[in-house]
Design a protein around this motif. Structure first.
Motif, PDB file in Angstrom:
ATOM      1  N   ALA A 230     -17.290  16.507 -13.869  1.00  0.00           N
ATOM      2  CA  ALA A 230     -15.748  15.768 -14.112  1.00  0.00           C
ATOM      3  C   ALA A 230     -14.016  15.143 -14.201  1.00  0.00           C
ATOM      4  O   ALA A 230     -14.174  13.760 -14.797  1.00  0.00           O
ATOM      5  CB  ALA A 230     -15.326  17.030 -15.591  1.00  0.00           C
ATOM      6  N   LEU A 231     -14.455  15.759 -13.036  1.00  0.00           N
ATOM      7  CA  LEU A 231     -13.234  14.708 -12.143  1.00  0.00           C
ATOM      8  C   LEU A 231     -13.909  13.659 -11.184  1.00  0.00           C
ATOM      9  O   LEU A 231     -12.728  12.603 -11.403  1.00  0.00           O
ATOM     10  CB  LEU A 231     -13.039  16.426 -11.244  1.00  0.00           C
ATOM     11  CG  LEU A 231     -12.319  15.411  -9.789  1.00  0.00           C
ATOM     12  CD1 LEU A 231     -10.768  15.653 -10.704  1.00  0.00           C
ATOM     13  CD2 LEU A 231     -11.427  15.920  -8.538  1.00  0.00           C
ATOM     14  N   GLU A 232     -14.568  12.960 -11.318  1.00  0.00           N
ATOM     15  CA  GLU A 232     -15.161  11.882 -10.821  1.00  0.00           C
ATOM     16  C   GLU A 232     -15.296  11.216 -11.577  1.00  0.00           C
ATOM     17  O   GLU A 232     -14.880  10.149 -11.143  1.00  0.00           O
ATOM     18  CB  GLU A 232     -16.714  12.251 -10.695  1.00  0.00           C
ATOM     19  CG  GLU A 232     -17.420  11.026  -9.282  1.00  0.00           C
ATOM     20  CD  GLU A 232     -19.063  11.095  -8.605  1.00  0.00           C
ATOM     21  OE1 GLU A 232     -19.016  10.515  -8.140  1.00  0.00           O
ATOM     22  OE2 GLU A 232     -19.054  11.699  -8.838  1.00  0.00           O
ATOM     23  N   VAL A 233     -15.799  11.658 -13.242  1.00  0.00           N
ATOM     24  CA  VAL A 233     -15.452  10.610 -14.272  1.00  0.00           C
ATOM     25  C   VAL A 233     -14.957  10.148 -14.486  1.00  0.00           C
ATOM     26  O   VAL A 233     -14.719   9.594 -14.959  1.00  0.00           O
ATOM     27  CB  VAL A 233     -16.274  11.330 -15.443  1.00  0.00           C
ATOM     28  CG1 VAL A 233     -16.720  10.973 -16.653  1.00  0.00           C
ATOM     29  CG2 VAL A 233     -18.423  10.989 -15.158  1.00  0.00           C
ATOM     30  N   ASN A 234     -13.605  11.349 -14.475  1.00  0.00           N
ATOM     31  CA  ASN A 234     -12.524  10.871 -15.315  1.00  0.00           C
ATOM     32  C   ASN A 234     -11.957   9.950 -14.425  1.00  0.00           C
ATOM     33  O   ASN A 234     -10.728   9.444 -15.113  1.00  0.00           O
ATOM     34  CB  ASN A 234     -11.635  12.235 -16.160  1.00  0.00           C
ATOM     35  CG  ASN A 234     -13.068  12.853 -17.102  1.00  0.00           C
ATOM     36  OD1 ASN A 234     -13.592  12.475 -17.933  1.00  0.00           O
ATOM     37  ND2 ASN A 234     -12.114  13.914 -17.461  1.00  0.00           N
ATOM     38  N   GLY A 235     -11.481  11.006 -13.346  1.00  0.00           N
ATOM     39  CA  GLY A 235     -10.653   9.939 -12.554  1.00  0.00           C
ATOM     40  C   GLY A 235     -11.219   8.985 -11.003  1.00  0.00           C
ATOM     41  O   GLY A 235     -10.684   7.847 -11.750  1.00  0.00           O
ATOM     42  N   MET A 236     -12.349   9.183 -10.782  1.00  0.00           N
ATOM     43  CA  MET A 236     -12.621   7.763 -10.337  1.00  0.00           C
ATOM     44  C   MET A 236     -13.628   6.391 -11.055  1.00  0.00           C
ATOM     45  O   MET A 236     -13.218   5.564 -10.395  1.00  0.00           O
ATOM     46  CB  MET A 236     -14.308   8.033  -8.982  1.00  0.00           C
ATOM     47  CG  MET A 236     -13.285   8.746  -8.224  1.00  0.00           C
ATOM     48  SD  MET A 236     -11.552   7.672  -6.619  1.00  0.00           S
ATOM     49  CE  MET A 236     -13.223   6.474  -6.252  1.00  0.00           C
TER      50      MET A 236
ATOM     51  N   ALA B   2     -14.327   6.025 -22.051  1.00  0.00           N
ATOM     52  CA  ALA B   2     -15.390   7.120 -21.557  1.00  0.00           C
ATOM     53  C   ALA B   2     -15.192   8.304 -20.706  1.00  0.00           C
ATOM     54  O   ALA B   2     -14.351   7.969 -19.212  1.00  0.00           O
ATOM     55  CB  ALA B   2     -16.672   5.664 -20.263  1.00  0.00           C
ATOM     56  N   GLY B   3     -16.006   9.224 -20.652  1.00  0.00           N
ATOM     57  CA  GLY B   3     -15.395  10.458 -19.601  1.00  0.00           C
ATOM     58  C   GLY B   3     -15.204  11.536 -20.535  1.00  0.00           C
ATOM     59  O   GLY B   3     -16.004  11.527 -21.561  1.00  0.00           O
TER      60      GLY B   3
END
Length: 335
Positions: A108-114, A93-94
């Motif tokens: 995008a950073l929140e989804v892919n990272g966090m 997912a991401g």
């Protein structure tokens, strides 16, 4: 034909319980089909909770236990992992599109990272034993590399917003895994192609425009960006075999693994295959707005680490993949 069990019935004795986040995506649907054919007991997630139309058959969709999940919600991630009781988690997912990540960089950073950190933390706290979390990373995290095939020791120096979010995901996954006592494997996927891919990507975009011309579109021109760049394209159906092989490794000696063919294919070659199988003779027009500034001329990976550990190699012919993608786009447009 895979042996499929109806949703909600007990799995076969000895079946491996797996959880796939983002199971309704391009890679996810091909991975689910591969896992079901391998007699796995599969739970998958999507933002909607039910699978979107794609490459899965009705029987395959029905054999999966589907759950709604936004990976930014840590509590729900933990609940889904506890309910699924997986031995292996495939975290797909991401954000997967450079254009979409550029339009919404913070998201995008929140989804892919966090989102990735939430999955790893849930695996660490799960009431069942999660043996492996496989994270679908991206070769975009490497950025520009000018001196030969890219190996896993190459520093991560991303050039785009999307690449930056995937580099962050990569670092988070490889750092949080050992810190939390979870076996985390990052698969750095080089560009994938195949049926089911969205038209924001190059091959299905070519297919959609070629089909419009074949159907008699008023404008017979086919606009393109930079055709002279080369990328290490791999058929998605080969790639999901690699993901399963990596997840099945017992105590893998490395945390990062390239998934690629080791061969560069010019984008021009993809276009020529599409034109050939579509049976058209368009006027090909270069559109400078489709060219990304600073784009590397060639991005080619070294799959040696993966091949030595698992015996995997890319086997599918890319010209046949172009035909399969064209056929899929044609059937989807007609539906």
């Amino acid at each position: 034909m895979p042996r499929l069990r109806p949703k909600g019935t007990p799995g076969k004795a000895g079946a491996v319980r797996v959880l796939v986040t983002g199971g309704d995506g391009f890679i996810g649907q091909h991975l689910l089909a591969h896992l079901l054919a391998g007699d796995c007991d599969v739970t998958a997630t999507s933002l909607a909770g039910t699978p979107a139309d794609g490459t899965l058959s009705r029987a395959e969709r029905g054999a999966v236990e589907w759950r709604r999940l936004d990976v930014r919600d840590g509590a729900t991630v933990a609940a889904v992992v506890d309910a699924a009781r997986p031995r292996r988690i495939f975290h797909l997912a991401g954000y997967s599109s450079s254009a979409e990540a550029r339009a919404r960089p913070a998201d995008a950073l929140e989804v892919n990272g966090m989102g990735t950190l939430n999955v790893v933390e849930a695996a660490a706290r799960a009431r069942s034993d999660v043996e492996t979390v496989l994270v679908a990373g991206s070769a975009d995290a490497y950025g520009r590399v000018d001196d030969g095939p890219i190996g896993e020791r190459t520093p991560l120096r991303p050039l785009s917003v999307y690449g930056t979010t995937k580099a962050a995901q990569d670092v988070i996954a490889r750092g949080a895994g050992p810190a939390l006592g979870v076996n985390v494997v990052v698969a750095r996927l080089f560009p994938l192609v195949g049926p089911g891919q969205r038209p924001v990507f190059v091959l299905p975009s070519f297919c959609r425009r070629a089909l419009a011309i074949r159907r008699g579109a008023t404008d017979s021109r086919l606009t393109v960006g930079n055709l002279d760049i080369a990328r290490d394209f791999t058929d998605v159906r080969d790639a999901v075999r690699a993901l399963r092989a990596l997840a099945d490794l017992d105590r893998p000696p490395h945390r990062a693994w390239n998934v690629c063919s080791g061969r560069g294919t010019p984008v021009r070659q993809l276009l020529e295959w599409v034109i050939e199988v579509a049976g058209i003779e368009p006027e090909v027009v270069r559109d400078s707005t489709l060219v990304r500034p600073g784009e590397p001329e060639a991005v080619i990976g070294d799959p040696g680490r993966l091949s030595r550990a698992t015996g995997w190699r890319a086997e599918r012919d890319l010209r046949a993949c172009a035909r399969a993608t064209l056929d899929w786009v044609a059937s989807s447009d007609a539906a």
